[in-house]
Scaffold this active site. Structure first.
Site, PDB file in Angstrom:
ATOM      1  N   ARG A  85       0.882  -1.181   0.000  1.00 58.45           N
ATOM      2  CA  ARG A  85       0.000   0.000   0.000  1.00 58.45           C
ATOM      3  C   ARG A  85       0.910   1.219   0.000  1.00 58.45           C
ATOM      4  O   ARG A  85       1.718   1.413   0.915  1.00 58.45           O
ATOM      5  CB  ARG A  85      -0.903   0.003   1.229  1.00 58.45           C
ATOM      6  CG  ARG A  85      -1.528   1.370   1.486  1.00 58.45           C
ATOM      7  CD  ARG A  85      -2.637   1.336   2.496  1.00 58.45           C
ATOM      8  NE  ARG A  85      -3.807   0.655   1.951  1.00 58.45           N
ATOM      9  CZ  ARG A  85      -5.025   0.726   2.495  1.00 58.45           C
ATOM     10  NH1 ARG A  85      -5.223   1.437   3.582  1.00 58.45           N
ATOM     11  NH2 ARG A  85      -6.036   0.088   1.942  1.00 58.45           N
TER      12      ARG A  85
ATOM     13  N   HIS B 266      -7.454   0.718  -6.339  1.00 53.45           N
ATOM     14  CA  HIS B 266      -7.616  -0.135  -5.157  1.00 53.45           C
ATOM     15  C   HIS B 266      -8.265  -1.449  -5.609  1.00 53.45           C
ATOM     16  O   HIS B 266      -9.423  -1.737  -5.287  1.00 53.45           O
ATOM     17  CB  HIS B 266      -8.475   0.592  -4.121  1.00 53.45           C
ATOM     18  CG  HIS B 266      -8.375   0.035  -2.731  1.00 53.45           C
ATOM     19  ND1 HIS B 266      -7.579  -1.041  -2.403  1.00 53.45           N
ATOM     20  CD2 HIS B 266      -8.997   0.414  -1.572  1.00 53.45           C
ATOM     21  CE1 HIS B 266      -7.717  -1.306  -1.111  1.00 53.45           C
ATOM     22  NE2 HIS B 266      -8.558  -0.441  -0.590  1.00 53.45           N
TER      23      HIS B 266
ATOM     24  N   GLN C 122      -9.982  -4.025  -3.031  1.00 54.97           N
ATOM     25  CA  GLN C 122     -11.277  -3.565  -2.536  1.00 54.97           C
ATOM     26  C   GLN C 122     -12.371  -3.875  -3.549  1.00 54.97           C
ATOM     27  O   GLN C 122     -13.460  -4.349  -3.192  1.00 54.97           O
ATOM     28  CB  GLN C 122     -11.218  -2.053  -2.266  1.00 54.97           C
ATOM     29  CG  GLN C 122     -12.538  -1.447  -1.835  1.00 54.97           C
ATOM     30  CD  GLN C 122     -12.982  -1.892  -0.454  1.00 54.97           C
ATOM     31  OE1 GLN C 122     -12.222  -1.763   0.504  1.00 54.97           O
ATOM     32  NE2 GLN C 122     -14.198  -2.402  -0.326  1.00 54.97           N
TER      33      GLN C 122
ATOM     34  N   ASP D 224     -17.238   7.111  -1.341  1.00 54.46           N
ATOM     35  CA  ASP D 224     -15.943   7.053  -0.650  1.00 54.46           C
ATOM     36  C   ASP D 224     -15.663   8.456  -0.105  1.00 54.46           C
ATOM     37  O   ASP D 224     -16.314   9.427  -0.498  1.00 54.46           O
ATOM     38  CB  ASP D 224     -14.854   6.603  -1.648  1.00 54.46           C
ATOM     39  CG  ASP D 224     -13.473   6.453  -1.020  1.00 54.46           C
ATOM     40  OD1 ASP D 224     -13.379   6.326   0.219  1.00 54.46           O
ATOM     41  OD2 ASP D 224     -12.473   6.457  -1.768  1.00 54.46           O
TER      42      ASP D 224
ATOM     43  N   CYS E 214     -16.239   1.657   0.867  1.00 51.22           N
ATOM     44  CA  CYS E 214     -15.013   0.897   1.150  1.00 51.22           C
ATOM     45  C   CYS E 214     -14.563   1.068   2.599  1.00 51.22           C
ATOM     46  O   CYS E 214     -13.845   0.221   3.118  1.00 51.22           O
ATOM     47  CB  CYS E 214     -13.915   1.322   0.181  1.00 51.22           C
ATOM     48  SG  CYS E 214     -13.581   3.091   0.196  1.00 51.22           S
TER      49      CYS E 214
ATOM     50  N   ARG F 109     -13.461  -8.529   2.008  1.00 51.80           N
ATOM     51  CA  ARG F 109     -12.039  -8.259   1.754  1.00 51.80           C
ATOM     52  C   ARG F 109     -11.223  -9.506   2.073  1.00 51.80           C
ATOM     53  O   ARG F 109     -10.303  -9.868   1.339  1.00 51.80           O
ATOM     54  CB  ARG F 109     -11.539  -7.093   2.648  1.00 51.80           C
ATOM     55  CG  ARG F 109     -12.152  -5.741   2.359  1.00 51.80           C
ATOM     56  CD  ARG F 109     -11.770  -5.201   1.008  1.00 51.80           C
ATOM     57  NE  ARG F 109     -10.328  -5.081   0.815  1.00 51.80           N
ATOM     58  CZ  ARG F 109      -9.559  -4.091   1.287  1.00 51.80           C
ATOM     59  NH1 ARG F 109     -10.109  -3.093   1.950  1.00 51.80           N
ATOM     60  NH2 ARG F 109      -8.261  -4.069   1.071  1.00 51.80           N
TER      61      ARG F 109
HETATM   62  N1   CP Z   1     -11.088  -0.029   2.595  1.00 58.52           N
HETATM   63  C1   CP Z   1      -9.812  -0.128   3.012  1.00 58.52           C
HETATM   64  O1   CP Z   1      -8.872  -0.379   2.232  1.00 58.52           O
HETATM   65  O2   CP Z   1      -9.653   0.029   4.356  1.00 58.52           O
HETATM   66  P1   CP Z   1      -8.292   0.251   5.140  1.00 58.52           P
HETATM   67  O3   CP Z   1      -7.740   1.580   4.710  1.00 58.52           O
HETATM   68  O4   CP Z   1      -8.659   0.197   6.582  1.00 58.52           O
HETATM   69  O5   CP Z   1      -7.334  -0.853   4.769  1.00 58.52           O
HETATM   70  N1  NVA Z   2      -9.938   6.834  -1.336  1.00 65.63           N
HETATM   71  C1  NVA Z   2      -9.567   6.339  -0.039  1.00 65.63           C
HETATM   72  C2  NVA Z   2      -9.819   4.875   0.063  1.00 65.63           C
HETATM   73  C3  NVA Z   2      -9.512   4.270   1.415  1.00 65.63           C
HETATM   74  C4  NVA Z   2      -9.738   2.806   1.437  1.00 65.63           C
HETATM   75  C5  NVA Z   2      -8.114   6.674   0.244  1.00 65.63           C
HETATM   76  O1  NVA Z   2      -7.287   6.509  -0.644  1.00 65.63           O
HETATM   77  O2  NVA Z   2      -7.818   7.117   1.348  1.00 65.63           O
END
Ligand code: CP
Ligand code: NVA
Length: 307
Positions: A109, A136, A139, A226, A266, A294
C-alpha cells in the site's frame, strides 16, 4: 528460475486481469468463504510468506491480509515504511530484489502506482496492490463479490459511484465494466476519474460520467461512495468539503436508485459528508458484509498469484 515479470501473476491494477480471471477469483472467493464458514480448512499456501508493506494507514487491508495468509497456511509479515530502509530512501528496485530472496509474495500500500509497478518489474515474486493513489483493486474484488452475493449476478446491473474521481472510482469503473455492469459516476468536473480509464470504459461498455447525482443514481442496483479527502489529502479536507458538498449519498439519491439498491462504502466513512448517518446505518449490514469480503476476496487473489 523465477518467472519473468510478464508471465508472473501479479495484481498491480484490475485492468491487467481479464474478465475470466476476475470471475475465477470471485468464484474462488465464494468457495473460500463457504469453507471458512463451515470450518473446512484450506491451507493452499502452506509454508508461504507474504510481506505486507504499508506506507499509509490501514485497518481492513492489514488485518484481512494477515488473517487471510494465516488461514491459507502461510505467514504474514507486517512491514511499515517507517521501519524499512525504503522510508530512508533505499530504492524500490533494490528493496524488490532483496525481499524476493526472502518472501513468496508482497502486498504493498503506497502513494505512487509507479512504485508498485517497479516492485513487480525488479522483483521476482508476485506483487499485490493494496491501494495506491491510482487504484484499489483488492477492494473492488470484494465489492464485486458483495454485489453478486446480494444481486445474484453482475452482468447488466447498474453501479453508481458518487463523489471524488479517486482510486476507488478508477477501480470500480474497470471492475464494473469488465464484469458487464453499467457504470455511472457522478463527480464535480474538477475531480473526474482517470481520463484514460474513462476513455477505455466508454469504448468497452456502458459508462457515463456526469455532474448530475440523481441522473447517475437513477435506477442503480448499487450506490457506492468514498471519502472526499483520501489518505495524503488531509490538508485539503476543508476545501474539498466545499467542492463535494452536492455529492452526498442521502435520501434523495436513494429515492432515485432502484428500490432494493445496495449501498456500499469501502470505509472508513465520514458520516454527514459523503454519506448521511441514516443511509449508512440503514445499509450497515451490506457495508460490513463488503468489509468482510475483503478477507475472502484477497485469499482468492493470494492463491491465484502465489500458489
Ligand atoms: N477499505 C480499506 O482499504 O480500508 P483500510 O484503509 O482500513 O485498509
Ligand atoms: N480513497 C480512499 C480509500 C480508502 C480505502 C483513500 O485513498 O484514502
Amino acid at each position: 528460475m523465477p518467472l519473468p515479470f510478464e508471465t508472473m501473476k501479479h495484481l498491480l491494477k484490475l485492468s491487467d486481469w481479464s474478465t475470466d480471471e476476475i470471475y475465477e477469483a470471485l468464484d474462488l472467493a465464494d468457495r473460500l468463504k463457504r469453507e471458512k464458514k463451515n470450518g473446512i480448512p484450506h491451507r493452499l499456501l502452506e509454508g508461504k510468506t507474504l510481506g505486507m508493506i504499508f506506507e499509509k494507514s490501514s485497518t481492513r487491508t492489514r488485518v484481512s491480509f494477515e488473517v487471510g495468509i494465516h488461514d491459507l497456511g502461510g505467514a504474514g509479515l507486517f512491514l511499515s515504511s517507517r521501519d524499512l530502509q525504503i522510508g530512508r530512501g533505499e530504492p524500490v528496485e533494490d528493496t524488490a530484489r532483496v525481499l524476493s530472496r526472502y518472501l513468496d509474495g508482497i502486498m504493498i500500500r503506497t502513494f505512487a502506482q509507479a512504485e508498485v509497478e517497479a516492485l513487480a518489474r525488479y522483483g521476482s515474486i508476485p506483487i499485490i496492490n493494496g491501494l495506491t493513489d491510482y487504484c484499489h483493486p483488492c477492494q473492488v474484488m470484494a465489492d464485486l463479490q458483495t454485489i453478486r452475493e446480494y444481486k445474484g449476478s453482475l452482468n447488466g446491473r447498474k453501479l453508481c459511484f458518487i463523489g471524488d474521481g479517486n482510486n476507488m472510482a478508477n477501480s470500480l469503473i474497470v471492475g464494473g465494466i469488465k464484469t458487464g455492469m453499467k457504470v455511472a459516476v457522478a463527480c464535480p468536473s474538477s475531480n473526474k476519474p482517470d481520463s484514460e480509464i474513462m476513455k477505455w470504459a466508454a469504448e468497452n461498455g456502458d459508462f457515463t460520467c456526469t455532474e448530475d447525482v440523481l441522473e447517475a443514481a437513477s435506477d442503480a442496483d448499487a450506490v457506492y461512495t468514498d471519502v472526499w479527502a483520501s489518505m495524503g489529502q488531509e490538508s485539503e479536507a476543508e476545501e474539498r468539503k466545499a467542492i463535494f458538498a452536492g455529492y452526498q449519498v442521502n435520501d434523495k439519491v436513494m429515492a432515485a436508485a432502484h428500490r432494493d439498491a445496495l449501498v456500499l462504502h469501502c470505509l472508513p466513512a465520514h458520516r454527514g459528508e459523503e454519506i448521511t448517518a441514516e443511509i449508512f446505518e440503514a445499509h450497515a449490514q451490506q457495508i460490513f458484509d463488503e468489509a468482510e469480503n475483503r478477507l475472502h476476496a484477497q485469499k482468492a487473489i493470494m492463491v491465484l498469484c502465489m500458489a
